[in-house]
Design a protein around this motif. Structure first.
Motif, PDB file in Angstrom:
ATOM      1  N   TYR A  38      11.566  15.081  24.986  1.00  0.00           N
ATOM      2  CA  TYR A  38      10.843  16.095  25.643  1.00  0.00           C
ATOM      3  C   TYR A  38      11.010  17.293  24.715  1.00  0.00           C
ATOM      4  N   ALA A  39      12.157  17.475  24.140  1.00  0.00           N
ATOM      5  CA  ALA A  39      12.513  18.411  23.120  1.00  0.00           C
ATOM      6  C   ALA A  39      11.635  18.509  21.763  1.00  0.00           C
ATOM      7  N   LYS A  40      11.594  17.170  21.394  1.00  0.00           N
ATOM      8  CA  LYS A  40      10.531  16.953  20.182  1.00  0.00           C
ATOM      9  C   LYS A  40       8.989  17.454  20.762  1.00  0.00           C
ATOM     10  N   HIS A  41       8.597  17.530  22.064  1.00  0.00           N
ATOM     11  CA  HIS A  41       7.421  17.901  22.241  1.00  0.00           C
ATOM     12  C   HIS A  41       7.023  19.317  22.722  1.00  0.00           C
ATOM     13  N   ALA A  42       8.145  19.947  22.356  1.00  0.00           N
ATOM     14  CA  ALA A  42       8.244  21.450  22.766  1.00  0.00           C
ATOM     15  C   ALA A  42       8.791  22.013  23.857  1.00  0.00           C
ATOM     16  N   TYR A  43       9.586  20.917  24.762  1.00  0.00           N
ATOM     17  CA  TYR A  43      10.001  21.355  25.902  1.00  0.00           C
ATOM     18  C   TYR A  43      11.359  21.967  25.720  1.00  0.00           C
ATOM     19  N   ALA A  44      11.792  22.851  26.635  1.00  0.00           N
ATOM     20  CA  ALA A  44      13.100  23.345  26.619  1.00  0.00           C
ATOM     21  C   ALA A  44      13.618  23.488  27.998  1.00  0.00           C
ATOM     22  N   VAL A  45      15.268  23.293  27.817  1.00  0.00           N
ATOM     23  CA  VAL A  45      15.797  23.042  29.210  1.00  0.00           C
ATOM     24  C   VAL A  45      15.853  24.421  29.941  1.00  0.00           C
ATOM     25  N   VAL A  46      15.291  24.448  31.034  1.00  0.00           N
ATOM     26  CA  VAL A  46      15.334  25.930  31.750  1.00  0.00           C
ATOM     27  C   VAL A  46      16.276  25.713  33.118  1.00  0.00           C
ATOM     28  N   GLY A  47      17.159  24.758  33.321  1.00  0.00           N
ATOM     29  CA  GLY A  47      18.166  24.868  34.449  1.00  0.00           C
ATOM     30  C   GLY A  47      18.305  23.558  34.824  1.00  0.00           C
ATOM     31  N   GLU A  48      19.168  23.294  35.837  1.00  0.00           N
ATOM     32  CA  GLU A  48      19.548  22.158  36.482  1.00  0.00           C
ATOM     33  C   GLU A  48      18.639  21.821  37.436  1.00  0.00           C
ATOM     34  N   THR A  49      18.714  20.583  37.892  1.00  0.00           N
ATOM     35  CA  THR A  49      17.942  20.058  39.071  1.00  0.00           C
ATOM     36  C   THR A  49      18.779  18.713  39.622  1.00  0.00           C
ATOM     37  N   GLU A  50      18.240  18.068  40.498  1.00  0.00           N
ATOM     38  CA  GLU A  50      18.684  17.228  41.303  1.00  0.00           C
ATOM     39  C   GLU A  50      19.519  16.010  40.317  1.00  0.00           C
ATOM     40  N   THR A  51      20.590  15.230  41.052  1.00  0.00           N
ATOM     41  CA  THR A  51      21.204  14.191  40.537  1.00  0.00           C
ATOM     42  C   THR A  51      20.618  12.910  41.504  1.00  0.00           C
ATOM     43  N   LEU A  52      19.764  12.280  40.918  1.00  0.00           N
ATOM     44  CA  LEU A  52      19.180  11.258  41.800  1.00  0.00           C
ATOM     45  C   LEU A  52      20.170  10.111  41.985  1.00  0.00           C
ATOM     46  N   PHE A  53      20.204   9.445  42.967  1.00  0.00           N
ATOM     47  CA  PHE A  53      20.863   8.399  43.524  1.00  0.00           C
ATOM     48  C   PHE A  53      22.176   8.608  43.271  1.00  0.00           C
ATOM     49  N   GLY A  54      22.789   9.945  43.240  1.00  0.00           N
ATOM     50  CA  GLY A  54      24.154  10.232  43.096  1.00  0.00           C
ATOM     51  C   GLY A  54      24.553  10.083  41.643  1.00  0.00           C
ATOM     52  N   THR A  55      23.883   9.522  40.598  1.00  0.00           N
ATOM     53  CA  THR A  55      24.388   9.317  39.436  1.00  0.00           C
ATOM     54  C   THR A  55      23.448   9.811  38.274  1.00  0.00           C
ATOM     55  N   ILE A  56      22.387   9.858  38.332  1.00  0.00           N
ATOM     56  CA  ILE A  56      21.330  10.209  37.292  1.00  0.00           C
ATOM     57  C   ILE A  56      21.217  11.668  37.240  1.00  0.00           C
ATOM     58  N   ARG A  57      21.827  12.537  36.306  1.00  0.00           N
ATOM     59  CA  ARG A  57      21.857  13.885  36.168  1.00  0.00           C
ATOM     60  C   ARG A  57      20.073  14.073  35.529  1.00  0.00           C
ATOM     61  N   HIS A  58      19.854  15.000  36.117  1.00  0.00           N
ATOM     62  CA  HIS A  58      18.524  15.428  35.654  1.00  0.00           C
ATOM     63  C   HIS A  58      18.579  17.176  35.304  1.00  0.00           C
ATOM     64  N   VAL A  59      17.772  17.370  34.147  1.00  0.00           N
ATOM     65  CA  VAL A  59      17.625  18.948  34.119  1.00  0.00           C
ATOM     66  C   VAL A  59      16.069  19.404  33.962  1.00  0.00           C
ATOM     67  N   ARG A  60      15.675  20.611  34.315  1.00  0.00           N
ATOM     68  CA  ARG A  60      14.527  21.017  34.512  1.00  0.00           C
ATOM     69  C   ARG A  60      14.228  21.542  32.952  1.00  0.00           C
ATOM     70  N   MET A  61      12.849  21.240  32.647  1.00  0.00           N
ATOM     71  CA  MET A  61      12.362  21.376  31.447  1.00  0.00           C
ATOM     72  C   MET A  61      10.997  21.984  31.536  1.00  0.00           C
ATOM     73  N   ALA A  62      10.821  22.942  30.556  1.00  0.00           N
ATOM     74  CA  ALA A  62       9.363  23.617  30.576  1.00  0.00           C
ATOM     75  C   ALA A  62       8.878  23.706  29.247  1.00  0.00           C
ATOM     76  N   ARG A  63       7.427  23.970  29.075  1.00  0.00           N
ATOM     77  CA  ARG A  63       6.660  24.330  27.761  1.00  0.00           C
ATOM     78  C   ARG A  63       5.720  25.192  28.200  1.00  0.00           C
ATOM     79  N   SER A  64       5.331  25.988  27.387  1.00  0.00           N
ATOM     80  CA  SER A  64       4.060  26.888  27.605  1.00  0.00           C
ATOM     81  C   SER A  64       2.902  26.153  26.955  1.00  0.00           C
ATOM     82  N   LEU A  65       1.752  25.884  27.682  1.00  0.00           N
ATOM     83  CA  LEU A  65       0.486  25.385  26.805  1.00  0.00           C
ATOM     84  C   LEU A  65      -0.397  26.333  26.131  1.00  0.00           C
ATOM     85  N   SER A  66      -0.064  27.671  25.799  1.00  0.00           N
ATOM     86  CA  SER A  66      -0.733  28.510  25.482  1.00  0.00           C
ATOM     87  C   SER A  66      -0.263  28.925  23.706  1.00  0.00           C
TER      88      SER A  66
END
Length: 151
Positions: free
Chosen positions: A123-151
């Motif tokens: 996702y970083a290669k597609h201009a997304y940046a980490v903007v925060g933490e989010t849930e850990t799925l099934f107690g083991t799969i860490r996720h981060v919230r990412m975002a990008r502007s379309l403008s």
């Protein structure tokens, strides 16, 4: 254009068999490896958003993803999945680009998503940046919230 590229079909699932292939890919890639039952790859929002499926000429699902509007000017991408044997072929990028184009068409100025740790570089290669933490799925799969502007 590579002959295999011409044989690919990118569209919204239309037939029952395409929907089955779409949800099967989501389950096999995003849920089955963690022992999750069939059915958990679906949620209450699946009836309304925009879904995309990338298939080969024989109808085999190669990649998929879903988009929905979450707030005025904001869209969320969820359930991105690429068949294991098809990774590194640009199929995830094709799904992502098409979902972003649809988000822009629908008036979104920003796209957000929750990315597993092992795909943040994609996702970083597609201009997304980490903007925060989010849930850990099934107690083991860490996720981060990412975002990008379309403008």
């Amino acid at each position: 254009m590579d002959p295999t590229e011409r044989a690919l079909i990118l569209r919204r699932p239309a037939s029952l068999s395409e929907w089955d292939a779409y949800f099967d890919l989501r389950w096999r890639i995003l849920r089955q490896p963690w022992g999750q039952p069939r059915g958990c790859e679906r949620d209450s929002e699946d009836d309304s958003p925009f879904h995309l499926l990338l298939m080969d000429a024989a109808g085999k699902a190669l990649a998929c993803g879903r988009l929905h509007l979450t707030a005025p000017g904001e869209a969320q991408i969820r359930y991105m999945a690429v068949e294991e044997q098809a990774r590194g072929c640009g199929y995830g990028s094709r799904i992502l680009g098409a979902l972003e184009a649809e988000a822009a068409r629908r008036g979104a100025r920003k796209v957000v998503l929750s990315a597993r740790d092992n795909v943040t570089e994609f996702y970083a290669k597609h201009a997304y940046a980490v903007v925060g933490e989010t849930e850990t799925l099934f107690g083991t799969i860490r996720h981060v919230r990412m975002a990008r502007s379309l403008s």
